[in-house]
Design a protein around this motif. Structure first.
Motif, PDB file in Angstrom:
ATOM      1  N   GLU A  25       9.334  -6.775  11.872  1.00 28.75           N
ATOM      2  CA  GLU A  25       8.609  -5.948  10.909  1.00 28.75           C
ATOM      3  C   GLU A  25       7.719  -4.932  11.619  1.00 28.75           C
ATOM      4  O   GLU A  25       7.499  -3.833  11.117  1.00 28.75           O
ATOM      5  CB  GLU A  25       7.767  -6.833   9.979  1.00 28.75           C
ATOM      6  N   VAL A  26       7.211  -5.298  12.784  1.00 28.73           N
ATOM      7  CA  VAL A  26       6.329  -4.396  13.537  1.00 28.73           C
ATOM      8  C   VAL A  26       7.096  -3.143  13.956  1.00 28.73           C
ATOM      9  O   VAL A  26       6.590  -2.022  13.806  1.00 28.73           O
ATOM     10  CB  VAL A  26       5.721  -5.123  14.760  1.00 28.73           C
ATOM     11  N   VAL A  27       8.301  -3.315  14.462  1.00 26.36           N
ATOM     12  CA  VAL A  27       9.111  -2.167  14.870  1.00 26.36           C
ATOM     13  C   VAL A  27       9.552  -1.369  13.647  1.00 26.36           C
ATOM     14  O   VAL A  27       9.561  -0.130  13.674  1.00 26.36           O
ATOM     15  CB  VAL A  27      10.326  -2.613  15.720  1.00 26.36           C
ATOM     16  N   LYS A  28       9.868  -2.065  12.552  1.00 30.59           N
ATOM     17  CA  LYS A  28      10.247  -1.357  11.318  1.00 30.59           C
ATOM     18  C   LYS A  28       9.080  -0.492  10.833  1.00 30.59           C
ATOM     19  O   LYS A  28       9.271   0.677  10.481  1.00 30.59           O
ATOM     20  CB  LYS A  28      10.651  -2.343  10.234  1.00 30.59           C
ATOM     21  N   ALA A  29       7.871  -1.033  10.840  1.00 28.69           N
ATOM     22  CA  ALA A  29       6.697  -0.264  10.417  1.00 28.69           C
ATOM     23  C   ALA A  29       6.465   0.924  11.347  1.00 28.69           C
ATOM     24  O   ALA A  29       6.128   2.025  10.897  1.00 28.69           O
ATOM     25  CB  ALA A  29       5.467  -1.165  10.384  1.00 28.69           C
ATOM     26  N   PHE A  30       6.663   0.716  12.645  1.00 29.68           N
ATOM     27  CA  PHE A  30       6.504   1.803  13.622  1.00 29.68           C
ATOM     28  C   PHE A  30       7.513   2.915  13.348  1.00 29.68           C
ATOM     29  O   PHE A  30       7.150   4.097  13.285  1.00 29.68           O
ATOM     30  CB  PHE A  30       6.677   1.264  15.046  1.00 29.68           C
ATOM     31  N   ASN A  31       8.776   2.546  13.174  1.00 33.61           N
ATOM     32  CA  ASN A  31       9.819   3.549  12.925  1.00 33.61           C
ATOM     33  C   ASN A  31       9.588   4.288  11.616  1.00 33.61           C
ATOM     34  O   ASN A  31       9.760   5.506  11.545  1.00 33.61           O
ATOM     35  CB  ASN A  31      11.204   2.906  12.954  1.00 33.61           C
ATOM     36  N   ASP A  32       9.191   3.551  10.573  1.00 29.10           N
ATOM     37  CA  ASP A  32       8.923   4.186   9.274  1.00 29.10           C
ATOM     38  C   ASP A  32       7.766   5.180   9.379  1.00 29.10           C
ATOM     39  O   ASP A  32       7.835   6.290   8.848  1.00 29.10           O
ATOM     40  CB  ASP A  32       8.606   3.122   8.215  1.00 29.10           C
ATOM     41  N   SER A  33       6.703   4.785  10.086  1.00 32.09           N
ATOM     42  CA  SER A  33       5.555   5.687  10.211  1.00 32.09           C
ATOM     43  C   SER A  33       5.889   6.886  11.095  1.00 32.09           C
ATOM     44  O   SER A  33       5.400   7.996  10.847  1.00 32.09           O
ATOM     45  CB  SER A  33       4.335   4.938  10.739  1.00 32.09           C
ATOM     46  N   ARG A  34       6.726   6.687  12.095  1.00 35.56           N
ATOM     47  CA  ARG A  34       7.133   7.798  12.962  1.00 35.56           C
ATOM     48  C   ARG A  34       7.953   8.823  12.178  1.00 35.56           C
ATOM     49  O   ARG A  34       7.737  10.036  12.287  1.00 35.56           O
ATOM     50  CB  ARG A  34       7.944   7.275  14.147  1.00 35.56           C
ATOM     51  N   ILE A  35       8.876   8.329  11.356  1.00 41.40           N
ATOM     52  CA  ILE A  35       9.697   9.229  10.530  1.00 41.40           C
ATOM     53  C   ILE A  35       8.825   9.966   9.520  1.00 41.40           C
ATOM     54  O   ILE A  35       8.963  11.184   9.337  1.00 41.40           O
ATOM     55  CB  ILE A  35      10.827   8.435   9.828  1.00 41.40           C
ATOM     56  N   ALA A  36       7.911   9.235   8.879  1.00 39.39           N
ATOM     57  CA  ALA A  36       7.006   9.867   7.915  1.00 39.39           C
ATOM     58  C   ALA A  36       6.158  10.947   8.589  1.00 39.39           C
ATOM     59  O   ALA A  36       5.930  12.021   8.020  1.00 39.39           O
ATOM     60  CB  ALA A  36       6.112   8.813   7.263  1.00 39.39           C
ATOM     61  N   LEU A  37       5.710  10.670   9.810  1.00 39.33           N
ATOM     62  CA  LEU A  37       4.913  11.644  10.562  1.00 39.33           C
ATOM     63  C   LEU A  37       5.744  12.879  10.892  1.00 39.33           C
ATOM     64  O   LEU A  37       5.289  14.016  10.740  1.00 39.33           O
ATOM     65  CB  LEU A  37       4.380  11.002  11.848  1.00 39.33           C
ATOM     66  N   GLN A  38       6.980  12.670  11.329  1.00 36.75           N
ATOM     67  CA  GLN A  38       7.842  13.789  11.707  1.00 36.75           C
ATOM     68  C   GLN A  38       8.210  14.656  10.509  1.00 36.75           C
ATOM     69  O   GLN A  38       8.412  15.859  10.647  1.00 36.75           O
ATOM     70  CB  GLN A  38       9.123  13.273  12.371  1.00 36.75           C
ATOM     71  N   GLU A  39       8.281  14.052   9.321  1.00 37.40           N
ATOM     72  CA  GLU A  39       8.683  14.790   8.130  1.00 37.40           C
ATOM     73  C   GLU A  39       7.510  15.443   7.404  1.00 37.40           C
ATOM     74  O   GLU A  39       7.722  16.247   6.502  1.00 37.40           O
ATOM     75  CB  GLU A  39       9.442  13.863   7.178  1.00 37.40           C
ATOM     76  N   PHE A  93       0.590   6.232  11.825  1.00 39.51           N
ATOM     77  CA  PHE A  93       1.428   6.137  13.024  1.00 39.51           C
ATOM     78  C   PHE A  93       0.660   5.495  14.174  1.00 39.51           C
ATOM     79  O   PHE A  93       1.189   4.632  14.878  1.00 39.51           O
ATOM     80  CB  PHE A  93       1.937   7.518  13.435  1.00 39.51           C
ATOM     81  N   LYS A  94      -0.588   5.900  14.374  1.00 34.41           N
ATOM     82  CA  LYS A  94      -1.386   5.338  15.467  1.00 34.41           C
ATOM     83  C   LYS A  94      -1.611   3.841  15.285  1.00 34.41           C
ATOM     84  O   LYS A  94      -1.584   3.084  16.257  1.00 34.41           O
ATOM     85  CB  LYS A  94      -2.712   6.078  15.599  1.00 34.41           C
ATOM     86  N   ILE A  95      -1.821   3.403  14.057  1.00 35.81           N
ATOM     87  CA  ILE A  95      -1.993   1.975  13.789  1.00 35.81           C
ATOM     88  C   ILE A  95      -0.698   1.231  14.094  1.00 35.81           C
ATOM     89  O   ILE A  95      -0.705   0.186  14.757  1.00 35.81           O
ATOM     90  CB  ILE A  95      -2.443   1.742  12.333  1.00 35.81           C
ATOM     91  N   ALA A  96       0.424   1.762  13.631  1.00 34.88           N
ATOM     92  CA  ALA A  96       1.713   1.135  13.893  1.00 34.88           C
ATOM     93  C   ALA A  96       2.025   1.105  15.385  1.00 34.88           C
ATOM     94  O   ALA A  96       2.566   0.122  15.900  1.00 34.88           O
ATOM     95  CB  ALA A  96       2.824   1.869  13.126  1.00 34.88           C
ATOM     96  N   GLU A  97       1.664   2.172  16.084  1.00 29.72           N
ATOM     97  CA  GLU A  97       1.885   2.249  17.526  1.00 29.72           C
ATOM     98  C   GLU A  97       1.065   1.180  18.255  1.00 29.72           C
ATOM     99  O   GLU A  97       1.566   0.496  19.151  1.00 29.72           O
ATOM    100  CB  GLU A  97       1.493   3.643  18.002  1.00 29.72           C
ATOM    101  N   LEU A 103       2.216  -6.286  20.266  1.00 30.90           N
ATOM    102  CA  LEU A 103       3.339  -7.231  20.285  1.00 30.90           C
ATOM    103  C   LEU A 103       4.003  -7.249  21.659  1.00 30.90           C
ATOM    104  O   LEU A 103       4.264  -8.322  22.223  1.00 30.90           O
ATOM    105  CB  LEU A 103       4.364  -6.866  19.208  1.00 30.90           C
ATOM    106  N   LEU A 104       4.265  -6.077  22.220  1.00 35.83           N
ATOM    107  CA  LEU A 104       4.921  -6.001  23.529  1.00 35.83           C
ATOM    108  C   LEU A 104       4.032  -6.590  24.632  1.00 35.83           C
ATOM    109  O   LEU A 104       4.529  -7.265  25.541  1.00 35.83           O
ATOM    110  CB  LEU A 104       5.296  -4.557  23.849  1.00 35.83           C
ATOM    111  N   ASP A 105       2.727  -6.366  24.536  1.00 39.30           N
ATOM    112  CA  ASP A 105       1.797  -6.955  25.503  1.00 39.30           C
ATOM    113  C   ASP A 105       1.796  -8.478  25.402  1.00 39.30           C
ATOM    114  O   ASP A 105       1.770  -9.172  26.418  1.00 39.30           O
ATOM    115  CB  ASP A 105       0.377  -6.435  25.285  1.00 39.30           C
ATOM    116  N   GLU A 106       1.814  -8.997  24.171  1.00 36.90           N
ATOM    117  CA  GLU A 106       1.838 -10.449  23.980  1.00 36.90           C
ATOM    118  C   GLU A 106       3.112 -11.061  24.556  1.00 36.90           C
ATOM    119  O   GLU A 106       3.065 -12.115  25.195  1.00 36.90           O
ATOM    120  CB  GLU A 106       1.706 -10.792  22.496  1.00 36.90           C
ATOM    121  N   ILE A 107       4.229 -10.404  24.334  1.00 38.67           N
ATOM    122  CA  ILE A 107       5.506 -10.901  24.874  1.00 38.67           C
ATOM    123  C   ILE A 107       5.467 -10.859  26.397  1.00 38.67           C
ATOM    124  O   ILE A 107       5.855 -11.834  27.054  1.00 38.67           O
ATOM    125  CB  ILE A 107       6.689 -10.074  24.322  1.00 38.67           C
ATOM    126  N   SER A 108       4.989  -9.761  26.966  1.00 39.96           N
ATOM    127  CA  SER A 108       4.890  -9.638  28.426  1.00 39.96           C
ATOM    128  C   SER A 108       4.006 -10.729  29.002  1.00 39.96           C
ATOM    129  O   SER A 108       4.339 -11.347  30.020  1.00 39.96           O
ATOM    130  CB  SER A 108       4.321  -8.274  28.822  1.00 39.96           C
TER     131      SER A 108
END
Length: 144
Positions: A25-39, A93-97, A103-108
């Protein structure tokens, strides 16, 4: 040395982990916010305005306070950044980023600590925010 089958197993599990992250869901939210920002044309206008004034800022930085336009450019940069950051699409977008970076830091961290307590892993996006380790301590790490 790692045996061939062990190596293949590690790669398979890594690919599975990567796919789970991509399906999250985190990546989905990131992608959705990125697309919304670009549009969003207003957001894109604000970003372009900020990038334009930022190029002037970089010129002024070479001379610092001695540049004749220092105060004017500094004020324009702060104003443009504030306007850009106050846009709903930019803020989302910044919040989603940040959430994706967390998430990536936690996995690392989890992977690193599962190998050894001595393995260093990025925390709070520090490795990416300031150029990472080896950049003069900007990442906040302490050499042991």
């Amino acid at each position: 040395m790692i045996g061939t089958m062990e190596y293949v197993e590690i790669l398979d599990r890594s690919e599975l982990l990567g796919q789970k992250v991509l399906d999250s869901e985190v990546v989905k939210a990131f992608n959705d916010s990125r697309i919304a920002l670009q549009e969003d044309q207003e957001a894109q206008r604000l970003i372009a305005a900020f990038n334009d004034i930022k190029s002037h800022y970089e010129d002024v930085q070479r001379f610092g306070r001695y540049h004749p336009d220092y105060n004017v450019i500094m004020k324009k940069v702060r104003t443009a950044k504030r306007e850009m950051d106050m846009n709903d699409k930019v803020a989302a977008f910044k919040i989603a980023e940040r959430n994706l970076q967390k998430l990536l830091d936690e996995i690392s961290s989890y992977v690193a600590l599962s190998v050894s307590d001595d393995i260093k892993a990025p925390k709070d996006g520090a490795a990416l925010a300031h150029g990472g380790c080896g950049s003069g301590g900007k990442c906040g790490c302490k050499a042991s």
